[in-house]
Design a protein around this motif. Structure first.
Motif, mmCIF file in Angstrom:
data_model
loop_
_atom_site.group_PDB
_atom_site.id
_atom_site.type_symbol
_atom_site.label_atom_id
_atom_site.label_comp_id
_atom_site.label_asym_id
_atom_site.label_seq_id
_atom_site.Cartn_x
_atom_site.Cartn_y
_atom_site.Cartn_z
ATOM 1 N N HIS A 4 5.929 4.637 5.364
ATOM 2 C CA HIS A 4 5.703 4.441 3.811
ATOM 3 C C HIS A 4 7.168 3.468 3.652
ATOM 4 N N LYS A 33 10.364 4.910 2.499
ATOM 5 C CA LYS A 33 10.513 5.252 1.354
ATOM 6 C C LYS A 33 9.268 6.092 0.888
ATOM 7 N N LEU A 76 6.634 6.104 -1.789
ATOM 8 C CA LEU A 76 5.594 4.885 -1.806
ATOM 9 C C LEU A 76 4.387 5.674 -1.446
ATOM 10 N N ILE A 98 1.608 -1.878 1.002
ATOM 11 C CA ILE A 98 2.508 -1.204 0.216
ATOM 12 C C ILE A 98 2.774 0.175 0.526
ATOM 13 N N CYS A 99 1.943 1.080 0.720
ATOM 14 C CA CYS A 99 1.843 2.391 0.896
ATOM 15 C C CYS A 99 2.115 2.892 2.386
ATOM 16 N N LEU A 112 6.066 -4.873 -6.251
ATOM 17 C CA LEU A 112 5.717 -3.543 -7.329
ATOM 18 C C LEU A 112 6.234 -4.046 -8.649
#
Lengths: 522, 69
Positions: free
Chosen positions: A17, A20, A23, A42-43, A477
């Motif tokens: 992620h 992070k 996320l 993004i994830c 984001l």
């Protein structure tokens, strides 16, 4: 490298992620406002892998299974889902784990029910299991064993159980039983269809194996179980066990040796590490955090409780002492997930009577507010979760929760409402389905949304994704948050014009998504 | 650890499991053997027991043909 046992999961699990952990929650939603590929980027970006397809970082639970098998002498390893083909030509067993195979847990089920669109965690998992390399290996006699915290979901998805040819589903702490199952599978012995590991078959602290490869974002367990006994929680059903510091250190070292300079201390409540009941052990906590800082530039807590935050600070000034130890030139804030659950004292007494302990449960709303003030002052940023649709919930309970949310508006945090999922002692109760949604629920969801949007922008820019390295992700984001705000204003306007009766009429016309049959007694 | 083996034949289902557990409440591990040729579908016969069970280890075997993937 010819493995006998391959351990894997889909991309939403085999990822770090972007370093992070939070996320990862984006994987519980469907792609909203952006193409699925961008949502997945993004994830769940692909992690670094070695030449055999072994990921540098892998989910901690899978690392425990890998360690148990390797310690028992099996030729086993975690393999990235994009690198399964060559290994499955020879492997005899495939083991898979997941946090949420079929998007039946919160918050996946909530996003699915609200949007009518499948979350990416489920999409990704189904794609994995339909890969030709797995199907072909299955035809050659591959045994497939599925486990992990979402194993219970297979009981409600027999079609997929059949389609994917799952030989055994294992629910519970599997480090001991997985060795027996591996031996049976490799020896061609009869495999059980289903195993539930009860409290007397869980591994002791000495029997819990230590990870051999790095875990995602440096997560390490510090204990298992929780003494609060909340009725909606499956973890509280497990025996309480604390890892000694040397065991934690060995796992910290595995992660540091792999080049990770961050860690997540995992517990249902970090602040009760080494505790006597719910009485914190300041000495143990300070030593634990000093140890973690020896190996990590930055650390996070997986979970804590509001009552313990308040009590630890009031009695021992422990939050101040711990954050003084944690914060330095590398880290100026601390993230944690915390269960708020409800703002209603009446409901709290029924479902979580010990949640406010050592304070009386009648003090719950004040405990919440005091703990939030302490955390805000110390730059601890909680992601709070509420449960909507608990059994015996009333309109008055919802009103009290909404009122508490108003009192929390100035405390930096995210607040996410979750629909009730029957687990823990309450696992025989009914599911919360979209047609159960009341006006009170929508009001709470609205307040949570605006609270979280306000603070999300602040958190993303000020704390979470600082620096040039995260600029593309930060801007993506921010665009997503702007999109959500715009949509939220449109929905609010429609709600105002249509009124609650209009909402129910519209819902009756739309397809009511029921990802599961109505399985349980209410 | 006290173990209880329960065999389900014909149409027998979770009720028989519950009855067996009531007759031996000290059993901490249950081995359920379902005589059936319907593989995974056999789970439906004991699902209500499995969903409610939190205190015992349960191992379910299906004796007969498993479903093909």
């Amino acid at each position: 490298m010819k493995l006998d046992i391959v351990i894997t999961s889909d991309r939403t699990m085999i990822t770090n992620h972007h370093g992070k952990e939070f996320l990862g929650f984006v994987a519980t939603g469907p792609p909203v406002g952006v193409p699925e590929r961008l949502w997945m980027w993004i994830c769940a970006p692909k992690p670094k892998v070695d030449r055999w397809g072994r990921p540098l970082e892998a989910p901690y639970g899978l690392r425990k299974i890998e360690a148990a098998l390797v310690n028992a002498g099996f030729n086993a390893a975690i393999i990235d889902p994009d690198h399964l083909g060559p290994h499955l030509k020879h492997a005899k067993v495939l083991m898979i784990g997941h946090h949420d195979y079929f998007a039946m847990a919160s918050p996946s089920i909530e996003w699915w029910l609200m949007t009518g669109s499948e979350p990416v965690n489920r999409r990704s998992f189904l794609r994995l299991m339909r890969r030709p390399e797995i199907r072909e290996a299955k035809k050659r006699g591959l045994k497939i064993i599925a486990g992990g915290p979402a194993a219970w979901q297979w009981l409600w998805n027999l079609d997929y159980w059949r389609e994917f040819g799952i030989d055994t589903v294992v629910d519970g702490e599997a480090e001991k039983v997985v060795v027996e199952l591996a031996a049976k599978a490799l020896n061609g012995e009869e495999l059980p269809l289903y195993v539930y590991v009860g409290p007397e078959d869980v591994p002791s602290i000495e029997e819990i194996p230590e990870i051999k490869g790095a875990s995602v974002n440096g997560l390490v367990e510090i204990m298992r179980g929780c003494p609060r006994g909340c009725k909606f929680c499956p973890v509280t059903l497990r025996p309480l066990r604390y890892y000694p510091l040397d065991k934690i250190e060995r796992e910290l070292r595995v992660n540091a040796n792999a080049g990770l300079d961050r860690c997540i201390l995992h517990s249902e409540d970090v602040l009760i590490y080494g505790a006597r009941g719910l009485e914190p052990n300041p000495n143990a906590l300070l030593k634990l955090h000093a140890l973690a800082k020896k190996y990590c530039k930055t650390l996070a807590w997986s979970h804590a409780t509001l009552a313990e935050v308040k009590y630890a600070q009031e009695k021992y000034k422990l939050i101040t002492k711990l954050t003084e130890l944690i914060y330095d030139e590398h880290q100026q804030y601390l993230g944690v997930q915390i269960g708020l659950e409800t703002g209603s004292v009446n409901l709290a007494k029924k479902i979580m009577p010990a949640k406010a302990a050592p304070y009386p449960i009648e003090m719950w709303p004040q405990v919440v507010e005091d703990a939030m003030a302490i955390m805000h002052e110390h730059r601890i940023v909680p992601a709070l979760t509420l449960i909507l649709g608990l059994p015996e919930e009333t309109e008055d309970d919802l009103a009290q929760t909404a009122e508490l949310l108003d009192r929390l508006k100035d405390y930096r945090s995210l607040i996410v409402p979750m629909f009730f999922v029957p687990l823990g002692v309450l696992r025989d109760r009914g599911w919360f389905l979209r047609e159960h949604l009341k006006e009170g629920h929508v009001e709470i969801m609205r307040r949570c949304l605006w609270h979280s949007l306000r603070w999300a922008e602040d958190i993303v820019s000020t704390f979470y994704l600082k620096g040039a390295r995260y600029a593309p992700l930060r801007w993506t984001l921010k665009l997503f948050l702007a999109y959500v705000k715009r949509r939220a204003r449109e929905v609010e306007k429609w709600l105002e014009e249509a009124g609650w009766e209009g909402v129910k009429r519209a819902e009756a016309k739309s397809a009511v998504l029921q990802p599961v049959p109505r399985p349980c007694r209410t | 650890m006290s173990e209880l083996v329960i065999e389900l034949k014909g149409d027998e289902n979770a009720e028989k499991v519950e009855e067996a557990v009531r007759s031996k409440p000290s059993a901490r591990r249950l081995v359920i053997r379902i005589a059936a040729n319907d593989g995974v579908s056999s789970i439906e016969r004991v699902r209500s027991f499995l969903v409610n069970n939190i205190s015992r280890t349960v191992i379910v075997y299906v004796e007969g043909e498993r479903d093909e993937a």
